[in-house]
Scaffold this motif. Structure first.
Motif, PDB file in Angstrom:
ATOM      1  N   PRO A   1      10.096   2.035   6.810  1.00 35.22           N
ATOM      2  CA  PRO A   1       9.663   0.708   6.719  1.00 35.22           C
ATOM      3  C   PRO A   1       9.393   1.214   8.646  1.00 35.22           C
ATOM      4  CG  PRO A   1      11.539   1.165   5.674  1.00 35.22           C
ATOM      5  CD  PRO A   1      11.018   2.409   6.338  1.00 35.22           C
ATOM      6  N   GLY A   2      10.342   0.960   9.360  1.00 34.05           N
ATOM      7  CA  GLY A   2      10.075   0.754  10.696  1.00 34.05           C
ATOM      8  C   GLY A   2       8.856   1.643  10.997  1.00 34.05           C
ATOM      9  N   VAL A   3       8.192   2.790  10.566  1.00 34.88           N
ATOM     10  CA  VAL A   3       6.952   3.589  11.392  1.00 34.88           C
ATOM     11  C   VAL A   3       5.616   2.512  10.146  1.00 34.88           C
ATOM     12  CG1 VAL A   3       5.337   5.268  10.662  1.00 34.88           C
ATOM     13  CG2 VAL A   3       7.911   5.681  11.042  1.00 34.88           C
ATOM     14  N   MET A   4       5.353   2.305   9.808  1.00 33.43           N
ATOM     15  CA  MET A   4       4.649   1.071   8.666  1.00 33.43           C
ATOM     16  C   MET A   4       4.633  -0.401   9.793  1.00 33.43           C
ATOM     17  SD  MET A   4       4.269  -0.922   5.160  1.00 33.43           S
ATOM     18  CE  MET A   4       6.157  -2.528   5.139  1.00 33.43           C
ATOM     19  N   ALA A   5       5.737  -0.714  10.028  1.00 36.63           N
ATOM     20  CA  ALA A   5       5.589  -1.946  10.519  1.00 36.63           C
ATOM     21  C   ALA A   5       5.008  -2.053  12.289  1.00 36.63           C
ATOM     22  CB  ALA A   5       7.293  -2.611  11.132  1.00 36.63           C
ATOM     23  N   LEU A   6       5.398  -0.613  12.565  1.00 40.38           N
ATOM     24  CA  LEU A   6       4.764  -0.088  14.210  1.00 40.38           C
ATOM     25  C   LEU A   6       2.612   0.143  13.945  1.00 40.38           C
ATOM     26  CD1 LEU A   6       7.418   1.608  15.531  1.00 40.38           C
ATOM     27  CD2 LEU A   6       6.989  -1.010  16.030  1.00 40.38           C
ATOM     28  N   THR A   7       2.754   0.685  13.382  1.00 43.11           N
ATOM     29  CA  THR A   7       1.287   1.566  12.928  1.00 43.11           C
ATOM     30  C   THR A   7       0.528   1.163  12.159  1.00 43.11           C
ATOM     31  OG1 THR A   7       1.916   3.034  11.736  1.00 43.11           O
ATOM     32  CG2 THR A   7       2.335   3.266  13.736  1.00 43.11           C
ATOM     33  N   ALA A   8       0.864   0.517  10.187  1.00 43.57           N
ATOM     34  CA  ALA A   8       0.354   0.320   9.235  1.00 43.57           C
ATOM     35  C   ALA A   8      -0.961  -1.036   9.566  1.00 43.57           C
ATOM     36  CB  ALA A   8       1.332   0.153   8.146  1.00 43.57           C
TER      37      ALA A   8
END
Length: 323
Positions: free
Chosen positions: A79-86
């Protein structure tokens, strides 16, 4: 003339701002499959649940929902990667485990659990239990705690990661029982099950990824952590009734990146809500001994705000807060 121009501008503005008037809402989700990030390895209870739920939701949307397993950081990596990149285009969503509301109190993260996500809906909660191998010398949970009391720091258990509910509930147990346990974190419950069966860890605290191993006789379930005993394993006591004062269910749901088109967010909510109520989904929940925990997007966001504040106090009490 001025009045007419003003009215035309207002009308144009309202059309532009209307979710149904955006090109995104009209085209979505025809362009490509939707990706659901599951922040645990394949094969665990959450993976099993969300695959079944998403297959049904995809039929309501008329588009495939693909599962992307991104384990790590106690369930917060994906979820953290999604928040930063998606992009907030409706094609990437994620499970939002309780660790998302706890890890930020324990270490520095680059995302904010309350402001960097669009909350879609609340889905379910876990049944947590504590298991050992069938040939373990610990016949009961009290046996395990007494062993830890006699050998401080030499009795261990595995969990699905630092800051996860299976970890923190055992830290609460240890604090209440005044014993010292050694915690061994794993990426997810599929890895954890194999570690226990392989003898790499003495016990495990986890959600019902252990169900098939308990039912087949490979593991022994010593205690569960609900308010009441489970329907599936009614002979197993709860930590509450044993006097350890710990109850946990760790509700979870689905989120998207912040800035989502409201129409797309509603369509995702509606599809997953229908899937929640589907008999095939309820059958999977029964297998996992889980219940539906439905909250709409606003209710889920409000719950997250309250829980974030409450868990800050818990983490400070356990001495796990970031220095």
């Amino acid at each position: 003339m001025t009045s007419r121009r003003t009215l035309l501008k207002l009308a144009a503005g309202s059309t532009a701002l209307s979710p149904l008037g955006t090109a995104l809402a009209q085209a979505w989700p025809a362009a490509k499959p939707i990706t659901l990030i599951v922040p645990w390895p394949p094969g665990g209870s959450t993976d099993r649940h969300l695959r079944a739920l998403s297959e049904i939701a995809g039929k309501h949307l008329g588009q495939t929902i693909v599962i992307d397993n991104k384990p790590g950081a106690g369930g917060t990596l994906g979820p953290g990667v999604m928040a930063l990149t998606a992009k907030p285009d409706g094609y990437t969503i994620a499970q939002f485990p309780m660790g998302m509301l706890r890890i930020p109190h324990m270490q520095k993260v680059q995302w904010n659990p309350l402001t960097d996500f669009s909350f879609i809906l609340g889905v379910s909660g876990y049944t947590f239990g504590f298991t050992v191998k069938a040939d373990s010398p610990y016949k009961s949970f009290n046996d395990y705690i007494e062993a830890a009391r006699k050998a401080p720091g030499k009795v261990d258990y595995g969990s699905t990661g630092v800051g996860t509910s299976p970890h923190l509930l055992m830290e609460e147990v240890a604090a209440n029982a005044k014993v010292q346990l050694t915690h061994v974190p794993y990426k997810g419950n599929a890895d954890l099950q194999q570690a226990l069966l392989g003898g790499h860890v003495q016990a495990q605290s986890d959600a019902t990824g252990w169900d098939k191993f308990v039912d087949s006789g490979q593991m022994r379930l010593l205690v569960t952590f609900g308010e009441q005993r489970t329907k599936r394993w009614p002979e197993v006591p709860t930590a509450k009734e044993l006097g350890y004062g710990v109850v946990a269910s760790s509700p979870y749901g689905l989120v998207a990146p912040k800035g989502m088109d409201p129409a797309v967010l509603k369509a995702l909510h509606d599809a997953y809500k229908k899937a929640l109520e589907d008999p095939k989904h309820l059958e999977v929940l029964a297998q996992l001994n889980q219940d539906v925990w439905y909250r709409n997007g606003d209710e889920y966001a409000a719950w997250a705000r309250e829980t974030y504040a409450k868990d800050k106090a818990l983490i400070e009490r356990l001495g796990l807060a970031a220095k």
